[in-house]
Design an enzyme around this catalytic site. Structure first.
Site, PDB file in Angstrom:
ATOM      1  N   LYS A 168     -10.412 -15.934 -16.724  1.00  0.00           N
ATOM      2  CA  LYS A 168     -10.789 -14.582 -17.141  1.00  0.00           C
ATOM      3  C   LYS A 168     -12.313 -14.442 -17.100  1.00  0.00           C
ATOM      4  O   LYS A 168     -13.022 -15.285 -17.663  1.00  0.00           O
ATOM      5  CB  LYS A 168     -10.267 -14.328 -18.554  1.00  0.00           C
ATOM      6  CG  LYS A 168     -10.503 -12.910 -18.993  1.00  0.00           C
ATOM      7  CD  LYS A 168     -10.078 -12.685 -20.424  1.00  0.00           C
ATOM      8  CE  LYS A 168     -10.597 -11.351 -20.890  1.00  0.00           C
ATOM      9  NZ  LYS A 168     -10.561 -11.201 -22.332  1.00  0.00           N
ATOM     10  N   ASP A 225      -6.936  -0.531   0.260  1.00  0.00           N
ATOM     11  CA  ASP A 225      -7.715  -0.810   1.478  1.00  0.00           C
ATOM     12  C   ASP A 225      -8.691  -1.959   1.260  1.00  0.00           C
ATOM     13  O   ASP A 225      -9.158  -2.569   2.216  1.00  0.00           O
ATOM     14  CB  ASP A 225      -8.509   0.439   1.882  1.00  0.00           C
ATOM     15  CG  ASP A 225      -7.584   1.529   2.397  1.00  0.00           C
ATOM     16  OD1 ASP A 225      -6.596   1.185   3.067  1.00  0.00           O
ATOM     17  OD2 ASP A 225      -7.849   2.718   2.116  1.00  0.00           O
ATOM     18  N   LYS A 237      -3.193   4.769  14.108  1.00  0.00           N
ATOM     19  CA  LYS A 237      -2.196   3.768  13.688  1.00  0.00           C
ATOM     20  C   LYS A 237      -1.018   3.711  14.657  1.00  0.00           C
ATOM     21  O   LYS A 237      -0.051   2.988  14.403  1.00  0.00           O
ATOM     22  CB  LYS A 237      -1.725   4.079  12.274  1.00  0.00           C
ATOM     23  CG  LYS A 237      -2.888   3.983  11.273  1.00  0.00           C
ATOM     24  CD  LYS A 237      -2.480   4.226   9.858  1.00  0.00           C
ATOM     25  CE  LYS A 237      -3.697   4.324   8.960  1.00  0.00           C
ATOM     26  NZ  LYS A 237      -3.673   3.398   7.833  1.00  0.00           N
ATOM     27  N   ASN A 281      -3.653   1.781  -7.930  1.00  0.00           N
ATOM     28  CA  ASN A 281      -3.797   3.239  -7.750  1.00  0.00           C
ATOM     29  C   ASN A 281      -2.671   3.965  -8.474  1.00  0.00           C
ATOM     30  O   ASN A 281      -1.838   3.333  -9.116  1.00  0.00           O
ATOM     31  CB  ASN A 281      -3.845   3.582  -6.259  1.00  0.00           C
ATOM     32  CG  ASN A 281      -2.588   3.129  -5.542  1.00  0.00           C
ATOM     33  OD1 ASN A 281      -1.490   3.599  -5.826  1.00  0.00           O
ATOM     34  ND2 ASN A 281      -2.744   2.166  -4.636  1.00  0.00           N
ATOM     35  N   LYS A 325      -4.870   9.767  11.657  1.00  0.00           N
ATOM     36  CA  LYS A 325      -4.059   8.586  11.276  1.00  0.00           C
ATOM     37  C   LYS A 325      -2.899   8.374  12.258  1.00  0.00           C
ATOM     38  O   LYS A 325      -2.561   7.231  12.586  1.00  0.00           O
ATOM     39  CB  LYS A 325      -3.520   8.748   9.852  1.00  0.00           C
ATOM     40  CG  LYS A 325      -4.595   8.414   8.833  1.00  0.00           C
ATOM     41  CD  LYS A 325      -4.209   8.652   7.393  1.00  0.00           C
ATOM     42  CE  LYS A 325      -5.462   8.554   6.545  1.00  0.00           C
ATOM     43  NZ  LYS A 325      -5.282   8.918   5.157  1.00  0.00           N
ATOM     44  N   PHE A 365       2.414   7.757   5.921  1.00  0.00           N
ATOM     45  CA  PHE A 365       2.113   8.817   4.957  1.00  0.00           C
ATOM     46  C   PHE A 365       0.608   8.998   4.904  1.00  0.00           C
ATOM     47  O   PHE A 365      -0.150   8.048   5.149  1.00  0.00           O
ATOM     48  CB  PHE A 365       2.654   8.444   3.573  1.00  0.00           C
ATOM     49  CG  PHE A 365       4.054   8.938   3.357  1.00  0.00           C
ATOM     50  CD1 PHE A 365       5.104   8.388   4.068  1.00  0.00           C
ATOM     51  CD2 PHE A 365       4.314   9.963   2.450  1.00  0.00           C
ATOM     52  CE1 PHE A 365       6.401   8.847   3.890  1.00  0.00           C
ATOM     53  CE2 PHE A 365       5.606  10.430   2.261  1.00  0.00           C
ATOM     54  CZ  PHE A 365       6.654   9.879   2.976  1.00  0.00           C
TER      55      PHE A 365
HETATM   56  N1  CTP Z   1      -1.508   1.812   5.042  1.00  0.00           N
HETATM   57  C1  CTP Z   1      -1.146   0.532   5.364  1.00  0.00           C
HETATM   58  N2  CTP Z   1      -1.978  -0.517   5.062  1.00  0.00           N
HETATM   59  C2  CTP Z   1      -3.165  -0.299   4.460  1.00  0.00           C
HETATM   60  C3  CTP Z   1      -3.555   1.024   4.101  1.00  0.00           C
HETATM   61  C4  CTP Z   1      -2.692   2.051   4.417  1.00  0.00           C
HETATM   62  O1  CTP Z   1      -0.062   0.332   5.921  1.00  0.00           O
HETATM   63  N3  CTP Z   1      -3.942  -1.334   4.165  1.00  0.00           N
HETATM   64  C5  CTP Z   1      -0.586   2.890   5.402  1.00  0.00           C
HETATM   65  C6  CTP Z   1      -0.046   3.647   4.205  1.00  0.00           C
HETATM   66  O2  CTP Z   1       1.156   3.051   3.746  1.00  0.00           O
HETATM   67  C7  CTP Z   1       0.207   5.024   4.775  1.00  0.00           C
HETATM   68  C8  CTP Z   1      -0.854   5.164   5.855  1.00  0.00           C
HETATM   69  O3  CTP Z   1      -1.273   3.834   6.165  1.00  0.00           O
HETATM   70  O4  CTP Z   1       1.461   5.134   5.407  1.00  0.00           O
HETATM   71  C9  CTP Z   1      -2.034   5.966   5.447  1.00  0.00           C
HETATM   72  O5  CTP Z   1      -2.546   5.458   4.232  1.00  0.00           O
HETATM   73  P1  CTP Z   1      -3.799   6.140   3.533  1.00  0.00           P
HETATM   74  O6  CTP Z   1      -4.163   5.353   2.337  1.00  0.00           O
HETATM   75  O7  CTP Z   1      -3.544   7.608   3.395  1.00  0.00           O
HETATM   76  O8  CTP Z   1      -4.887   6.003   4.670  1.00  0.00           O
HETATM   77  P2  CTP Z   1      -5.839   4.863   5.093  1.00  0.00           P
HETATM   78  O9  CTP Z   1      -5.352   4.310   6.382  1.00  0.00           O
HETATM   79  O10 CTP Z   1      -6.040   3.900   4.009  1.00  0.00           O
HETATM   80  O11 CTP Z   1      -7.154   5.698   5.432  1.00  0.00           O
HETATM   81  P3  CTP Z   1      -8.240   6.381   4.449  1.00  0.00           P
HETATM   82  O12 CTP Z   1      -8.461   5.399   3.350  1.00  0.00           O
HETATM   83  O13 CTP Z   1      -9.398   6.550   5.328  1.00  0.00           O
HETATM   84  O14 CTP Z   1      -7.642   7.672   3.998  1.00  0.00           O
END
Ligand code: CTP
Length: 401
Positions: free
Chosen positions: A289, A279, A341, A210, A337, A323
């Site tokens: 490859k 995610d 969490k 990303n 969140k 975050f």
């Molecule tokens: N986070 C994490 N582990 C993951 C995904 C996210 O610890 N596998 C943490 C990120 O570091 C951040 C928070 O969760 O502090 C929110 O991450 P974000 O990507 O905004 O949200 P998601 O939980 O992935 O939810 P969504 O994809 O629905 O926005």
């Protein structure tokens, strides 16, 4: 720096004469200074000079045990509030990076837990050599701080970077360090910061990632260090220089980040999950490859572990900061969140807003708290935003934590 204990480790180079001046200036500024010298350092200036300037015995031999009740290299390492290696030669830097203790200086540098500052001095090409640079990066990853050499005329006849920083400048840095250290709200706290993106492999040459650059996370790590914390930065692949005074663990995938965070979680007091963790990852990672085929390609993805959620489930005394980088419905998603969490604070930003996106030097944050309230902040540098969010966390934690 009245009464502070400074251990000065002197390795062998022409700049040893400056270490003599440094000893004198540190003592004049009120510090107690003990000096340890390598054999090569003694070729340039004798121990008696350092003894006279420090008013203390000088240590040169690991086996010269003056007091039968103490083991000198452990005793003086424990005595120190700060250890300075000046001048630090390429050889001493290599020994430190590889855990070698084959003389009094290198052995002392393996013992004790006081912060270590390294002031290199060497020929310009030696300083730029990849082996020396690698060793210095290793030491930075241990949390050691470097006092970068100045540029100018070098005794070897070259002009360039390699000259030991002037004693007056080193004394000023030491004075700043001790005065800052006195008002450190995070002193004694261990803070884990995750930063940057993750990479999820498809095959040996491809991955999903990303847009995160790690700037916000690195700013949080530096701010936590400046507030006195013992910081562990767990970083995905970024191009930012590792900050000094911070221990850094490099990871690639969400799974590696998860393992690194979990192995330090019990000992931590605050965890700041700045990282943009994937995610999903490819269900199957190809050994070779992948070759293109006619037609379309579908790939099955599986969920990664939600690190923050797992931390929230296993939380004991830790304060968890998550975050939320969103593109819409910031408030709703951030609050969701916080709950799902079990975090103590969520720092949200709308990455579509000018001045708040990935890669820039500024951010526009809103902080959401457990009591349902939130606080909006104006656009500010990521460094300032980092200080604000940690200050808010300190306030929320109160005196009890
Ligand atoms: N986070 C994490 N582990 C993951 C995904 C996210 O610890 N596998 C943490 C990120 O570091 C951040 C928070 O969760 O502090 C929110 O991450 P974000 O990507 O905004 O949200 P998601 O939980 O992935 O939810 P969504 O994809 O629905 O926005």
């Amino acid at each position: 720096m009245n009464g502070k204990h400074i251990l000065l480790c002197v390795s062998g180079g022409i700049a040893v004469y400056k270490a003599a001046a440094l000893t004198s200036k540190l003592k004049q500024a009120g510090a107690e200074v003990k000096v340890v010298m390598t054999e090569s350092a003694q070729q340039f200036v004798t121990p008696i000079t350092f003894q006279a300037l420090s008013g203390q015995p000088v240590y040169t031999d690991t086996f010269d045990e003056k007091d039968p009740m103490k083991i000198a290299h452990i005793d003086i390492a424990d005595w120190a509030d700060l250890v300075i290696v000046a001048p630090a030669t390429a050889n001493m830097i290599a020994k430190m990076a590889n855990g070698i203790g084959d003389d009094m200086v290198s052995t002392v540098l393996l013992a004790g837990t006081a912060p270590r500052w390294i002031a290199p001095a060497m020929n310009v090409h030696m300083h730029a050599h990849p082996a020396v640079q690698n060793n210095m990066n290793t030491l930075k990853s241990f949390g050691y701080r470097f006092i970068e050499p100045g540029e100018g005329y070098l005794a070897c006849g070259y002009t360039g970077k390699g000259r030991l920083e002037e004693p007056e400048v080193i004394v000023a840095l030491v004075a700043d360090y001790f005065s800052e250290h006195q008002h450190k709200p995070l002193a004694g706290k261990k803070v884990i910061v995750t930063a940057g993106p993750t990479r999820e492999a498809v095959d040996p040459v491809r991955f999903f990632t990303n847009r995160s650059t790690g700037k916000m996370g690195y700013a949080v790590a530096e701010a936590a260090r400046d507030l006195g914390a013992d910081v562990e930065l767990i970083s995905g692949p970024v191009t930012i220089e590792p900050p000094s005074g911070i221990s850094i663990t490099h990871v690639e995938s969400a799974e590696e980040m998860f393992q690194a965070v979990m192995s330090s979680y019990d000992k931590s007091d605050i965890v700041v999950k700045t990282a943009a963790v994937a995610d999903y990852r490819p269900k199957r990672v190809h050994d070779h490859k992948m070759k293109k085929q006619d037609g379309e390609l579908s790939m099955e993805l599986e969920r990664t572990t939600d690190i923050l959620k797992t931390l929230g489930e296993q939380k004991k005394h830790q304060f968890l900061i998550g975050f939320a980088a969103e593109t819409d419905n910031v408030k709703t998603y951030a609050k969701r969140k916080l709950e799902s969490k079990n975090a103590d604070m969520i720092v949200a930003n709308n990455v579509k807003q000018a001045g708040a996106g990935f890669g820039g030097d500024t951010n526009i944050i809103t902080i959401f708290y457990r009591d349902g309230s939130h606080k909006e902040f104006d656009m500010m540098s990521k460094k300032e935003a980092a200080v604000h969010l940690l200050t808010e966390a300190i306030e929320q934690m109160g005196d009890g934590q």
